[in-house]
Design a protein around this motif. Structure first.
Motif, mmCIF file in Angstrom:
data_model
loop_
_atom_site.group_PDB
_atom_site.id
_atom_site.type_symbol
_atom_site.label_atom_id
_atom_site.label_comp_id
_atom_site.label_asym_id
_atom_site.label_seq_id
_atom_site.Cartn_x
_atom_site.Cartn_y
_atom_site.Cartn_z
ATOM 1 N N ILE A 153 3.936 16.439 -6.561
ATOM 2 C CA ILE A 153 5.335 16.379 -6.129
ATOM 3 C C ILE A 153 5.602 15.079 -5.375
ATOM 4 O O ILE A 153 6.641 14.448 -5.547
ATOM 5 N N SER A 154 4.640 14.678 -4.557
ATOM 6 C CA SER A 154 4.821 13.480 -3.741
ATOM 7 C C SER A 154 5.020 12.236 -4.595
ATOM 8 O O SER A 154 5.747 11.323 -4.207
ATOM 9 N N ARG A 155 4.385 12.202 -5.780
ATOM 10 C CA ARG A 155 4.414 11.005 -6.618
ATOM 11 C C ARG A 155 5.471 11.064 -7.716
ATOM 12 O O ARG A 155 5.623 10.096 -8.464
ATOM 13 N N VAL A 176 3.891 20.391 6.312
ATOM 14 C CA VAL A 176 3.993 20.155 4.871
ATOM 15 C C VAL A 176 5.179 19.251 4.564
ATOM 16 O O VAL A 176 5.094 18.339 3.742
ATOM 17 N N THR A 177 6.310 19.518 5.219
ATOM 18 C CA THR A 177 7.497 18.695 4.997
ATOM 19 C C THR A 177 7.225 17.250 5.391
ATOM 20 O O THR A 177 7.603 16.310 4.670
ATOM 21 N N ARG A 183 4.879 10.586 2.452
ATOM 22 C CA ARG A 183 4.323 9.961 1.246
ATOM 23 C C ARG A 183 5.413 9.295 0.418
ATOM 24 O O ARG A 183 5.246 8.176 -0.078
ATOM 25 N N ARG A 184 6.529 9.982 0.263
ATOM 26 C CA ARG A 184 7.621 9.401 -0.523
ATOM 27 C C ARG A 184 8.246 8.220 0.219
ATOM 28 O O ARG A 184 8.693 7.249 -0.408
ATOM 29 N N TYR A 185 8.266 8.271 1.515
ATOM 30 C CA TYR A 185 8.745 7.154 2.336
ATOM 31 C C TYR A 185 7.860 5.925 2.113
ATOM 32 O O TYR A 185 8.354 4.819 1.874
ATOM 33 N N ASP A 208 10.673 15.747 14.967
ATOM 34 C CA ASP A 208 10.961 14.321 15.118
ATOM 35 C C ASP A 208 10.379 13.478 13.993
ATOM 36 O O ASP A 208 11.004 12.534 13.523
ATOM 37 N N ARG A 209 9.158 13.800 13.548
ATOM 38 C CA ARG A 209 8.506 12.960 12.546
ATOM 39 C C ARG A 209 9.261 12.978 11.217
ATOM 40 O O ARG A 209 9.445 11.945 10.579
ATOM 41 N N VAL A 210 9.703 14.166 10.802
ATOM 42 C CA VAL A 210 10.419 14.282 9.534
ATOM 43 C C VAL A 210 11.776 13.598 9.627
ATOM 44 O O VAL A 210 12.153 12.804 8.755
#
Length: 235
Positions: A153-155, A176-177, A183-185, A208-210
């Motif tokens: 999914i990430s790729r 997970v989010t 990864r997509r970032y 905060d991270r997401v």
């Protein structure tokens, strides 16, 4: 019923048939179904094959929001051909966060944007999931390699995450989010995100991270607070 065999040239030759079979297989459609197209007078187009993977409700979705149209244009402009003479493929590009009340038309616009990319003739590998289904697919359980699924999914070149923030908050959901979005970032992959939450409320739900990654990687659209589904029913 006619028993004639269609000339391969009608389908654009053996190469086109093989390509269509691969597209159908990627969308969980039996490639053998091509053999049943005996009496169909129209050629089998890539748009038809790819649209077949969409929910029936959104197979005719049309994007018309200016920022959504701009997103599709920018993604198309950043596509590249893997080799001389090959069809251009979606590789990297901007992401879009669409926020608004339930029924505001966010999902319709998102699927319309994907259809718009397909109609340009680009090679588009895409995937769409609700946040709830995403977490269900990634939850560790016997017989399922959830890490491999997350990597896949990430790729994926184009990803639609519908209803982000609707799932019950937990440390696992937040982790997970974050891993998926981060990864997509880093890969700069085009991502469409819809949420029923106001943008200012995402931080409390996702952490905060997401929200920091989303703020950096996405343009944001806040839809008018109108439930278009309810409006259509009333009229």
């Amino acid at each position: 019923m006619s028993t004639r065999t269609r000339d391969p040239q009608t389908l654009g030759g053996a190469g086109t048939l093989d390509r269509m079979a691969r597209i159908l297989a990627a969308r969980n459609i039996d490639p053998a179904s091509l053999e049943d197209m005996v009496d169909d007078p129209e050629p089998f187009s890539p748009l038809e094959a790819l649209s077949a993977g969409m929910p029936p409700r959104y197979r005719e979705a049309q994007a018309d929001h200016p920022k959504v149209l701009t997103w599709a244009r920018d993604v198309a402009e950043q596509s590249v051909a893997p080799s001389l003479g090959a069809r251009r493929q979606v590789t990297t590009g901007p992401s879009l966060l669409m926020a608004g009340v339930v029924g505001a038309g966010k999902t319709h616009q998102a699927y319309g944007a994907i259809r718009l990319l397909i109609r340009t003739g680009l090679g588009v590998r895409w995937r769409a999931t609700t946040a709830a289904d995403l977490y269900a697919d990634l939850r560790p359980r016997p017989g399922v390699d959830s890490e491999r699924e997350l990597a896949t999914i990430s790729r994926c070149p184009v990803l639609l995450i519908d209803d982000l923030g609707a799932a019950k908050a937990s440390e696992w959901v937040e982790e997970v989010t974050y891993r998926l979005i981060n990864r997509r970032y880093n890969l700069m992959l085009p991502t469409l995100v819809t949420t029923n939450l106001a943008i200012k409320d995402l931080r409390a739900c996702l952490g905060d991270r997401v929200t920091s990654r989303l703020a950096q990687m996405t343009d944001r659209v806040e839809f008018e607070p109108v439930d278009r589904r309810r409006h259509r029913t009333a009229t």
